[in-house]
Design a protein around this motif. Structure first.
Motif, PDB file in Angstrom:
ATOM      1  N   GLY A  29       0.918  -1.310  -0.018  1.00 43.95           N
ATOM      2  CA  GLY A  29       0.028  -0.002   0.087  1.00 43.95           C
ATOM      3  C   GLY A  29       0.803   1.407   0.098  1.00 43.95           C
ATOM      4  O   GLY A  29       1.909   1.221   0.605  1.00 43.95           O
ATOM      5  N   LYS A  30       0.501   2.174  -0.609  1.00 43.19           N
ATOM      6  CA  LYS A  30       1.066   3.515  -0.710  1.00 43.19           C
ATOM      7  C   LYS A  30      -0.183   4.699  -0.491  1.00 43.19           C
ATOM      8  O   LYS A  30      -1.113   4.496  -0.954  1.00 43.19           O
ATOM      9  CB  LYS A  30       1.889   3.872  -2.004  1.00 43.19           C
ATOM     10  CG  LYS A  30       3.006   2.876  -2.172  1.00 43.19           C
ATOM     11  CD  LYS A  30       4.194   3.732  -1.549  1.00 43.19           C
ATOM     12  CE  LYS A  30       5.340   2.745  -1.778  1.00 43.19           C
ATOM     13  NZ  LYS A  30       6.513   3.191  -0.686  1.00 43.19           N
ATOM     14  N   ILE A  31       0.243   5.793   0.041  1.00 44.40           N
ATOM     15  CA  ILE A  31      -0.708   6.681   0.309  1.00 44.40           C
ATOM     16  C   ILE A  31      -0.190   8.024  -0.436  1.00 44.40           C
ATOM     17  O   ILE A  31       0.779   8.510  -0.309  1.00 44.40           O
ATOM     18  CB  ILE A  31      -0.566   7.205   2.042  1.00 44.40           C
ATOM     19  CG1 ILE A  31      -0.977   5.849   2.567  1.00 44.40           C
ATOM     20  CG2 ILE A  31      -1.398   8.134   2.150  1.00 44.40           C
ATOM     21  CD1 ILE A  31      -0.740   6.007   4.262  1.00 44.40           C
ATOM     22  N   LEU A  32      -1.324   8.646  -0.806  1.00 42.34           N
ATOM     23  CA  LEU A  32      -1.461  10.005  -1.287  1.00 42.34           C
ATOM     24  C   LEU A  32      -1.548  11.032  -0.627  1.00 42.34           C
ATOM     25  O   LEU A  32      -2.570  11.124   0.185  1.00 42.34           O
ATOM     26  CB  LEU A  32      -2.291  10.082  -2.625  1.00 42.34           C
ATOM     27  CG  LEU A  32      -2.131  11.333  -3.429  1.00 42.34           C
ATOM     28  CD1 LEU A  32      -0.807  11.422  -4.123  1.00 42.34           C
ATOM     29  CD2 LEU A  32      -3.423  11.470  -4.200  1.00 42.34           C
ATOM     30  N   TYR A  33      -0.610  12.006  -0.297  1.00 41.84           N
ATOM     31  CA  TYR A  33      -0.876  13.158   0.595  1.00 41.84           C
ATOM     32  C   TYR A  33      -1.163  14.581  -0.121  1.00 41.84           C
ATOM     33  O   TYR A  33      -1.214  14.499  -1.229  1.00 41.84           O
ATOM     34  CB  TYR A  33       0.459  13.450   1.479  1.00 41.84           C
ATOM     35  CG  TYR A  33       0.835  12.173   2.316  1.00 41.84           C
ATOM     36  CD1 TYR A  33       0.358  11.839   3.650  1.00 41.84           C
ATOM     37  CD2 TYR A  33       1.745  11.251   1.823  1.00 41.84           C
ATOM     38  CE1 TYR A  33       0.747  10.859   4.491  1.00 41.84           C
ATOM     39  CE2 TYR A  33       2.289  10.017   2.502  1.00 41.84           C
ATOM     40  CZ  TYR A  33       1.712   9.955   3.947  1.00 41.84           C
ATOM     41  OH  TYR A  33       1.882   8.635   4.618  1.00 41.84           O
TER      42      TYR A  33
ATOM     43  N   PRO B  92       5.640  -2.317  -4.238  1.00 39.29           N
ATOM     44  CA  PRO B  92       5.681  -0.788  -3.952  1.00 39.29           C
ATOM     45  C   PRO B  92       5.720  -0.021  -5.180  1.00 39.29           C
ATOM     46  O   PRO B  92       5.356   1.088  -5.102  1.00 39.29           O
ATOM     47  CB  PRO B  92       6.824  -0.856  -2.947  1.00 39.29           C
ATOM     48  CG  PRO B  92       7.173  -2.165  -2.767  1.00 39.29           C
ATOM     49  CD  PRO B  92       6.664  -3.174  -3.734  1.00 39.29           C
ATOM     50  N   GLU B  93       6.704  -0.467  -6.155  1.00 41.72           N
ATOM     51  CA  GLU B  93       6.998   0.494  -7.518  1.00 41.72           C
ATOM     52  C   GLU B  93       5.536   0.790  -8.029  1.00 41.72           C
ATOM     53  O   GLU B  93       5.250   1.975  -8.347  1.00 41.72           O
ATOM     54  CB  GLU B  93       7.943  -0.090  -8.207  1.00 41.72           C
ATOM     55  CG  GLU B  93       9.277  -0.260  -7.689  1.00 41.72           C
ATOM     56  CD  GLU B  93       9.300  -1.251  -6.795  1.00 41.72           C
ATOM     57  OE1 GLU B  93       8.538  -2.402  -6.546  1.00 41.72           O
ATOM     58  OE2 GLU B  93      10.255  -1.273  -5.962  1.00 41.72           O
ATOM     59  N   ILE B  94       4.683  -0.336  -8.115  1.00 38.77           N
ATOM     60  CA  ILE B  94       3.440  -0.076  -9.210  1.00 38.77           C
ATOM     61  C   ILE B  94       2.631   0.829  -8.245  1.00 38.77           C
ATOM     62  O   ILE B  94       2.014   1.685  -8.619  1.00 38.77           O
ATOM     63  CB  ILE B  94       2.777  -1.238  -9.461  1.00 38.77           C
ATOM     64  CG1 ILE B  94       3.686  -2.120 -10.222  1.00 38.77           C
ATOM     65  CG2 ILE B  94       1.465  -1.182 -10.001  1.00 38.77           C
ATOM     66  CD1 ILE B  94       3.177  -3.703 -10.712  1.00 38.77           C
TER      67      ILE B  94
ATOM     68  N   LYS C  10       0.528  -4.422   2.975  1.00 38.56           N
ATOM     69  CA  LYS C  10       1.754  -3.938   3.898  1.00 38.56           C
ATOM     70  C   LYS C  10       1.926  -2.391   3.594  1.00 38.56           C
ATOM     71  O   LYS C  10       2.089  -2.109   2.511  1.00 38.56           O
ATOM     72  CB  LYS C  10       2.884  -4.623   3.519  1.00 38.56           C
ATOM     73  CG  LYS C  10       4.295  -4.064   4.484  1.00 38.56           C
ATOM     74  CD  LYS C  10       5.427  -5.219   3.960  1.00 38.56           C
ATOM     75  CE  LYS C  10       6.656  -4.742   4.805  1.00 38.56           C
ATOM     76  NZ  LYS C  10       7.640  -5.917   4.716  1.00 38.56           N
ATOM     77  N   ILE C  11       2.073  -1.788   4.646  1.00 39.49           N
ATOM     78  CA  ILE C  11       2.504  -0.160   4.305  1.00 39.49           C
ATOM     79  C   ILE C  11       3.458   0.153   5.097  1.00 39.49           C
ATOM     80  O   ILE C  11       3.530  -0.187   6.255  1.00 39.49           O
ATOM     81  CB  ILE C  11       1.137   0.707   4.669  1.00 39.49           C
ATOM     82  CG1 ILE C  11       0.142   0.604   3.744  1.00 39.49           C
ATOM     83  CG2 ILE C  11       1.878   2.354   4.547  1.00 39.49           C
ATOM     84  CD1 ILE C  11      -1.123   1.589   4.131  1.00 39.49           C
ATOM     85  N   ILE C  12       4.712   0.435   4.749  1.00 31.27           N
ATOM     86  CA  ILE C  12       6.014   0.903   5.153  1.00 31.27           C
ATOM     87  C   ILE C  12       6.158   2.256   4.803  1.00 31.27           C
ATOM     88  O   ILE C  12       6.188   2.792   3.696  1.00 31.27           O
ATOM     89  CB  ILE C  12       6.948  -0.048   4.832  1.00 31.27           C
ATOM     90  CG1 ILE C  12       6.801  -1.538   5.122  1.00 31.27           C
ATOM     91  CG2 ILE C  12       8.552   0.542   5.338  1.00 31.27           C
ATOM     92  CD1 ILE C  12       6.963  -1.751   6.584  1.00 31.27           C
TER      93      ILE C  12
END
Ligand SMILES: Cc1cc2nc3c(=O)[nH]c(=O)nc-3n(C[C@H](O)[C@H](O)[C@H](O)COP(=O)(O)OP(=O)(O)OC[C@H]3O[C@@H](n4cnc5c(N)ncnc54)[C@H](O)[C@@H]3O)c2cc1C
Lengths: 760, 325
Positions: free
Chosen positions: A38-42, A108-110, A268-270
């Motif tokens: 997972g990745k987050i947009l701020y 994570p890259e995608i 997973k979020i790191i």
């Protein structure tokens, strides 16, 4: 108790070898089959209206499994102390760390690439970045549903009569001090893995320092998501530092949970290091107006403090640090009349969290700087002023703290002696000495209804012991301390004790790693369980040896009779005998320790902790008058710890705390300009390096706390509490300038020196 | 997502040849700047051409002056006794660059080609009159280091050109140099300001300059200088360079002129510092305020000059003024 064998020994930290060779498994290393990333947009802006949020391109990217926005969260679901923080924001963003969308993808890259495909249109709004501005009548409101940017928090403490004392005081000083945001800089960045089973029970792999409370938070979240009556299990990986940063649950964790629910896969979020800087919560910054008064002899008569704290856009534990600030404000030195008020104010800045000391460093910086000013106008050596007003055993402080053991005077004397204070203070000429003391909770802190910790012990057929404790080890060494305590009680080698402390499915409840409480509370819990199981062992051995258990003891894994040398047996044999018998039993014991401390009453009074920790730091500095640079020549940190269960780990806490304090004093500051972090990296955010470590002496003062395990009190936080004012005071002694705003940079010192030149 | 191919040529010709045919290629030596820029997405090369396997780029030769290869690491320079003694400013820079781990992989060629205004070896190379030898598709040429730096991240290198090595002339016995890196931390820090100086001294009556005990006292620096004034030490040649005060590391040529031909005195050093400060255009940044940088030029020019002098007078001693700052 007769002589100790394991407690009091310098035993190396158990987790040091695996960490040193890279064998420790951190959340970063953790993999679960089928896991997504997972990745987050701020938000791009500290204050803006979101006009458009289009995730369609991101959703189409190969490898993306889910994209979520506020629409995927229950609309009323809020997190945080004041429940003012939606994990994903919609409508308006209030800070640059506002989360507005998130992606789960196969790599994570995608996930990262998908974020760049999310289109957001903003209408940028003017922001408020200064708490003083935000407090003004008619200021724009951050949260429109509130009436004021000042949070509804009751921070006010009144003891005695400050106004009357002011009239009687002979010497009075008043000044304003300020401290910046600083961040924990954990080597292990934040992260988690959320995983659901087929029945929608949640497992969180986490590095939280509050597993039991986090469990509660997640259950609440699952309820909000419509998943009622589910189980939550928290499994902690090796934790790469906490320092308070992991004392709350954060948006990213709820985002991972939501993404996992949506994809039916573990997510997973790191955090990257950049995120760790700007998207985690720092130590609260403060503006403190303080006034102190004393009589002709230098006895303190009153202390008055008004404080403003920049709360940022949302609320985590940072907003509650005034409750702990009350501790030094009311009870650092004997001061009969005290008044304290604090306001937490919403701004478009980052929001704060606990950090080692929980407000105490900010308050102590103001108090101890101000005391030196008072000593000067009263014409008393700062050390004598401190000694004269020092806390003592048996004292009940104005906030109703019952002081049991107290080695404050000894700490002051140690510093004076080891620093050669009397030969060095008051010389000026570029070199000077300064000191500052601290009080902190040292026997738990009843901030919740329970301040307890549970422990279960079981023994196997071979005399080996498993200890299940609720207390997490976040690097501070509690695993080693607990093993020492159990080994000491059971008379077995420490290597025979295994400590399990990372799984809520098997470990009992604990309120969390905070308030320097783990050695005291978890230590007492382990002690209680160990004593219980010991009596079971002796009973079992008594049958085997045909001896009265009252005459049995254990040493080095051998149960023996204290009156008949012939009667002895290896521990394992006694255990096997108890087990392999008709109606036999395996030995197990549990103990829940909840200290007899008190919640504050409505006036914030009560005996918050069973015991209090004290310490004094003394510093000798040299100031380069041409450049403003400060060099620490000598550093003495004396701490009243009750009893050093492990002097090696204890010194580690003092060195580490002291050095973190040096960073706070001389280098660290998160530079926020109009809500944006300008130095979110280790080049520009100046934590001290190994080469910046000054010569430090850790002095252990033992006062044998009657309620502590083997006499011990807490030491986790105290190490950095008095550092900054001790350094500021030393600089004043060296060159006659007082820096009232941390950190003390060469620029500030030089500017002050030049200002002084002009006047002088 | 940045993907690139990694090439490992064995010779300079091969490297230059690869650069000519590959798309979007970048040389990489120690990678301590390149990899950081890639992570920050400020650089997105398709090809990296590694210089690490090229033996002809790694050498230190002190037969005539000083010559060294572009891929020489900072550690290698740092550990070289002759450089330490005769070109001390350079060692002052390499010994405080990054950390030991960085110094063991980062190269001096990378430091100057990255051309940061804060590059630590830049000021020493400027005061040591270094010449940069480059090769490219169109052949080889030499560039004076003062012409090499053109702006932040900008050098005189043409597309595809590679730095082969640097050379520094030999200076006489009576020359000393120093570099002072002004930082907040003792390691892992970039300078708020860097100042390098080099001076060549002579005695009026031709007597020996060396081995005087002037600096071996606990006297204040101004007293030491005042005593030296009576001895009439003349400055035959002077160089001053400053970093982080302009878009590129720069010489303070007016301040150099102030010193040249004059007798050492406290007033002279003071003046040199003030003139150097007037030549700089420092800016406010989160790393340092402009006024502070200006003030520090005055202080550090003075101190670097004293340090340079000390190295002439007591070439084999540990630097005594170090005690003070
Ligand atoms: C943690 C850390 C700390 C640092 N501290 C400092 C410091 O204190 N002071 C300081 O000045 N710098 C510092 N740096 C920056 C860096 O380490 C230095 O600039 C170093 O000298 C770069 O050398 P390199 O071999 O790693 O260069 P690389 O990263 O390999 O290359 C840098 C640039 O030079 C080009 N290049 C390299 N070699 C050649 C060549 N022979 N010909 C043509 N172009 C070439 C590359 O294409 C690239 O543009 C630090 C970096 C890090 C990561």
């Amino acid at each position: 108790m007769n002589s100790l064998t394991t407690v009091g020994q310098k035993i190396p930290k158990r987790d040091a070898p695996p960490k040193a060779i890279g064998a420790a498994v951190y959340i970063q290393d953790m993999k679960v089959p089928g896991m997504l990333h997972g990745k987050i947009l701020y938000s791009k802006h500290p204050h803006a209206r979101i006009l458009k949020l289009d995730t369609s391109r991101a959703e189409k990217l190969a490898g993306v499994r889910a994209v979520i926005t506020a629409a995927d969260m229950p609309s009323t679901f809020r997190i945080g102390v004041m429940k003012d923080n939606p994990p994903l924001k919609t409508g308006k963003v209030l800070s640059i760390r506002d989360e507005i969308a998130a992606v789960a993808a196969t790599s994570p890259e995608i996930a990262e690439e998908a974020l760049s495909l999310i289109e957001v249109e903003y209408e940028v709004l003017p922001g408020i970045f200064d708490p003083i501005e935000a407090m003004k009548e008619g200021a724009m409101l951050l949260h429109e549903e509130t009436k004021s940017n000042v949070l509804k928090l009751p921070w006010k403490l009144v003891c005695g009569d400050v106004e009357a004392a002011k009239k009687e005081a002979v010497f009075i000083v008043e000044d304003t001090f300020s401290t910046p945001w600083v961040t924990h800089c954990c080597l292990g960045t934040s992260g988690c893995i959320a995983q659901f089973d087929t029945n929608n029970n949640l497992t969180m792999y986490s590095n939280t320092q509050i597993p039991s409370l986090a469990q509660n938070d997640y259950i609440e979240a699952l309820n909000a998501f419509g998943l009622k009556n589910k189980r939550v299990r928290i499994v902690q990986c090796v934790i790469g530092g906490g320092f308070g940063s992991k004392l709350d649950t954060y948006s990213y964790e709820y985002i991972a949970i939501r993404l996992s629910l949506k994809t039916r896969k573990p997510v997973k979020i790191i955090f990257s290091r950049e995120e760790e800087f700007f998207a985690t919560s720092p130590r609260q910054c403060t503006i403190t107006k303080i006034s102190h008064g004393c009589d002709r002899e230098g006895r303190l008569m009153f202390r008055e403090i008004e404080m403003v704290l920049d709360n940022g856009a949302y609320t985590s534990w940072g907003a509650t640090t005034p409750s702990v600030m009350m501790l030094p404000i009311s009870s650092l030195y004997k001061v009969p009349n005290v008044k304290y008020t604090a306001k937490c104010v919403y701004t478009n800045n980052t929001y704060s969290q606990a950090m080692r000391g929980y407000g105490n460093p900010q308050a102590t910086f103001a108090i101890e700087s101000s005391l030196d000013q008072l000593a000067e106008i009263a014409g008393i050596d700062p050390y004598e002023l401190r000694l004269k007003n020092a806390n003592e055993p048996g004292e009940v402080t104005p906030q109703r703290f019952k002081i049991t053991s107290c080695g404050m005077k000894e700490c002051i004397e140690e510093v004076v002696k080891r620093l050669n204070w009397k030969g060095k203070h008051g010389r000026g000429a570029g070199r000077g000495v300064g000191m500052a003391s601290l009080i902190h909770v040292g026997g738990g802190a009843r901030v919740y209804k329970s301040d307890g910790c549970g422990t279960i012990i079981k023994m196997d057929d071979f005399g080996k012991v498993d200890v299940f404790t609720g207390a997490s080890d976040i690097g501070q060494g509690s695993e080693t301390i607990i093993a020492q305590i159990v080994a000491e009680v059971l008379g077995i080698p420490i290597d025979d004790v295994n400590v399990i402390n990372n799984d809520t499915d098997i470990c009992p409840w604990d309120v969390g790693v905070h308030a320097s409480r783990t050695t005291f509370v978890a230590g007492n819990a382990a002690l209680g369980a160990a004593l219980k199981i010991k009596s079971q062992v002796l009973e079992a051995a008594a049958k085997l040896l045909e001896e009265d258990p009252a005459y049995l003891d254990i040493k080095n894994g051998i149960v023996f009779s204290t009156r008949n040398k012939e009667k002895s047996t290896p521990l394992g044999k006694a255990l096997r005998k108890a087990h392999y018998t008709l109606g036999g039993k395996m030995l197990m014991a549990e103990y829940f320790y909840d200290p007899k401390n008190e919640n504050f009453d409505k006036e914030f009074k009560g005996n918050l902790s069973v015991s209090y920790a004290y310490g004094t730091h003394g510093v000798e500095v040299e100031v380069d008058k041409e450049t403003g640079q400060v060099k620490i020549l000598d550093y003495v940190a004396a701490h009243d710890v009750g009893k050093a269960i492990n002097p090696l780990l204890l010194e580690g806490q003092i060195y580490g705390g002291g050095l973190q304090g040096v960073g706070y004093a001389l280098g660290e500051k998160m530079v926020y300009v109009n809500g944006e972090l300008k130095n979110g990296n280790f080049l520009d955010y100046k934590i001290p390096t190994a080469k910046d470590v000054p010569p430090m002496q850790a002095v252990i003062v033992e006062t044998d706390e009657k309620d502590g395990p083997f006499g011990a009190k807490g030491i986790g936080e105290p190490g950095l509490v008095p550092t900054a004012p001790a350094i500021a005071n030393a600089i004043y002694d060296a060159v006659g300038v007082r820096i009232k705003d941390l950190p003390i940079t060469p620029e500030k010192v030089l500017k002050a020196l030049k200002g002084k030149e002009k006047i002088g | 997502m940045n993907r690139y191919d990694y090439h490992q040529p064995g010779t300079i010709e091969e490297a230059v040849g690869l650069m000519a045919i590959l798309d979007d290629a970048k040389y990489i030596a120690g990678g301590t700047d390149v990899m950081v820029l890639i992570r920050q997405k400020k650089l997105k090369p398709k090809n990296l051409i590694s210089l690490r396997n090229i033996k002809d780029l790694v050498y230190i030769d002190t037969a005539k002056g000083l010559r060294f290869g572009a891929a020489t690491t900072h550690s290698a320079i740092d550990n070289h006794d002759i450089i330490r003694r005769n070109y001390s400013a350079l060692t002052d820079a390499t010994s405080h660059l990054g950390s030991l781990q960085i110094r063991n992989v980062a190269t001096i060629g990378g430091n100057i080609c990255n051309a940061a205004p804060s590059a630590d070896t830049a000021c020493p190379l400027l005061v040591l009159d270094a010449v940069v030898s480059v090769v490219g598709p169109k052949g080889a040429r030499d560039i004076a280091v003062d012409d090499f730096f053109q702006g932040p991240g900008k050098t005189a290198l043409a597309h595809g050109e590679l730095v082969k090595g640097l050379s520094i002339p030999s200076f006489g016995e009576n020359t000393g140099s120093a570099y002072i890196k002004h930082t907040r931390r003792q390691a892992m820090d970039l300078p708020i300001l860097g100042v390098a100086t080099r001076i060549t001294l002579s005695m009026k009556n031709g007597a020996e300059v060396r081995c005087r005990d002037m600096f071996c006292t606990i006297d204040s620096i101004s007293n030491i200088l005042a005593k030296l004034k009576e001895e009439e030490l003349k400055i035959d040649e002077a160089r001053i360079a400053m970093g982080v005060v302009a878009p590129r590391p720069m010489r303070a040529k007016k301040a150099e002129a102030v010193l040249t031909g004059k007798v050492v005195s406290p007033e002279l050093f003071e003046e040199a510092g003030n003139v150097a400060a007037s030549e700089a255009q420092p800016r406010d940044s989160i790393r340092g305020e402009a006024w502070y940088r200006s003030e520090m030029i005055k202080v550090l020019v003075k101190r670097a000059l004293i340090k340079s002098m000390d190295r002439i007078i007591r070439p084999d001693e540990a630097i005594y003024p170090e005690r003070l700052w």
